[in-house]
Design a protein around this motif. Structure first.
Motif, PDB file in Angstrom:
ATOM      1  N   ASP A  92       0.830  -1.200   0.000  1.00 30.04           N
ATOM      2  CA  ASP A  92       0.000   0.000   0.000  1.00 30.04           C
ATOM      3  C   ASP A  92       0.869   1.257   0.000  1.00 30.04           C
ATOM      4  O   ASP A  92       0.383   2.342  -0.316  1.00 30.04           O
ATOM      5  CB  ASP A  92      -0.923   0.017   1.221  1.00 30.04           C
ATOM      6  CG  ASP A  92      -1.898  -1.157   1.217  1.00 30.04           C
ATOM      7  OD1 ASP A  92      -2.329  -1.567   0.123  1.00 30.04           O
ATOM      8  OD2 ASP A  92      -2.209  -1.669   2.301  1.00 30.04           O
ATOM      9  N   THR A  93       2.126   1.117   0.369  1.00 35.39           N
ATOM     10  CA  THR A  93       3.070   2.227   0.319  1.00 35.39           C
ATOM     11  C   THR A  93       3.838   2.146  -0.997  1.00 35.39           C
ATOM     12  O   THR A  93       3.955   1.079  -1.599  1.00 35.39           O
ATOM     13  CB  THR A  93       4.054   2.169   1.509  1.00 35.39           C
ATOM     14  OG1 THR A  93       4.614   0.868   1.589  1.00 35.39           O
ATOM     15  CG2 THR A  93       3.351   2.487   2.806  1.00 35.39           C
ATOM     16  N   GLU A  94       4.364   3.289  -1.435  1.00 34.88           N
ATOM     17  CA  GLU A  94       5.088   3.342  -2.695  1.00 34.88           C
ATOM     18  C   GLU A  94       6.388   2.561  -2.632  1.00 34.88           C
ATOM     19  O   GLU A  94       7.068   2.553  -1.613  1.00 34.88           O
ATOM     20  CB  GLU A  94       5.421   4.795  -3.049  1.00 34.88           C
ATOM     21  CG  GLU A  94       4.479   5.367  -4.053  1.00 34.88           C
ATOM     22  CD  GLU A  94       4.946   6.715  -4.571  1.00 34.88           C
ATOM     23  OE1 GLU A  94       6.080   6.822  -5.057  1.00 34.88           O
ATOM     24  OE2 GLU A  94       4.122   7.628  -4.473  1.00 34.88           O
ATOM     25  N   VAL A  95       6.714   1.950  -3.741  1.00 35.03           N
ATOM     26  CA  VAL A  95       8.008   1.296  -3.892  1.00 35.03           C
ATOM     27  C   VAL A  95       8.924   2.337  -4.530  1.00 35.03           C
ATOM     28  O   VAL A  95       8.645   2.820  -5.623  1.00 35.03           O
ATOM     29  CB  VAL A  95       7.895   0.043  -4.796  1.00 35.03           C
ATOM     30  CG1 VAL A  95       9.257  -0.565  -5.029  1.00 35.03           C
ATOM     31  CG2 VAL A  95       6.928  -0.959  -4.188  1.00 35.03           C
ATOM     32  N   ASN A  96       9.997   2.678  -3.841  1.00 37.54           N
ATOM     33  CA  ASN A  96      10.877   3.737  -4.321  1.00 37.54           C
ATOM     34  C   ASN A  96      12.098   3.214  -5.050  1.00 37.54           C
ATOM     35  O   ASN A  96      13.160   3.831  -5.008  1.00 37.54           O
ATOM     36  CB  ASN A  96      11.311   4.630  -3.151  1.00 37.54           C
ATOM     37  CG  ASN A  96      10.146   5.418  -2.594  1.00 37.54           C
ATOM     38  OD1 ASN A  96       9.288   5.858  -3.344  1.00 37.54           O
ATOM     39  ND2 ASN A  96      10.104   5.576  -1.302  1.00 37.54           N
ATOM     40  N   MET A  97      11.956   2.072  -5.689  1.00 37.96           N
ATOM     41  CA  MET A  97      13.050   1.566  -6.511  1.00 37.96           C
ATOM     42  C   MET A  97      12.486   1.011  -7.805  1.00 37.96           C
ATOM     43  O   MET A  97      11.343   0.549  -7.847  1.00 37.96           O
ATOM     44  CB  MET A  97      13.868   0.499  -5.758  1.00 37.96           C
ATOM     45  CG  MET A  97      13.145  -0.784  -5.456  1.00 37.96           C
ATOM     46  SD  MET A  97      14.057  -1.965  -4.403  1.00 37.96           S
ATOM     47  CE  MET A  97      15.509  -2.331  -5.323  1.00 37.96           C
TER      48      MET A  97
END
Length: 133
Positions: free
Chosen positions: A99-104
């Motif tokens: 539910d949180t952004e994947v920053n890769m």
């Protein structure tokens, strides 16, 4: 340390991942095609992050394909893919259940020798913001 949060489609299962992901693979193997119903699986891997079930742990089940290391954990109510810690040394988290952004960005495409025939030239396929009429 980063915390990531995720859940299943029906909302019964909620979890957090405490720590960082080491890699992000788009796997085109035949097993991943079968268990996602798509061209590939999108999985994040970590050798150090810790999985914590926030709710619904009793609704989590898993399947390991006999004779392989291929494992899939999922919600037994809605079937959504969920994190798996079945291999002792690595946590595998389906990117789509977060539910949180994947920053890769994905690290690599893997098992391209099994790539679906229709998974070519997709940049040329028409694009719509929603389901077309």
């Amino acid at each position: 340390m980063t915390d990531h949060f995720g859940s299943c489609l029906c909302g019964t299962v909620k979890f957090s991942v405490k720590g960082e992901f080491d890699s992000f693979y788009l796997c085109h193997c035949q097993y991943c095609q079968k268990d996602t119903g798509s061209a590939h699986a999108a999985n994040l891997f970590s050798n150090s992050a810790k999985l914590v079930w926030q709710s619904g742990a009793d609704a989590v089940t898993s399947f390991t394909l006999p004779g392989t290391r291929h494992n899939k954990s999922f919600c037994k109510l809605c079937g959504s893919a969920l994190p798996s810690a079945q291999m002792a040394d690595v946590l595998v988290v389906p990117a789509g259940c977060l539910d949180t952004e994947v920053n890769m960005l994905p690290t690599a495409h893997i098992f391209l020798s099994s790539k679906a025939a229709w998974d070519e030239g997709l940049a040329e396929v028409p694009k719509f913001e929603e389901r077309p009429d």
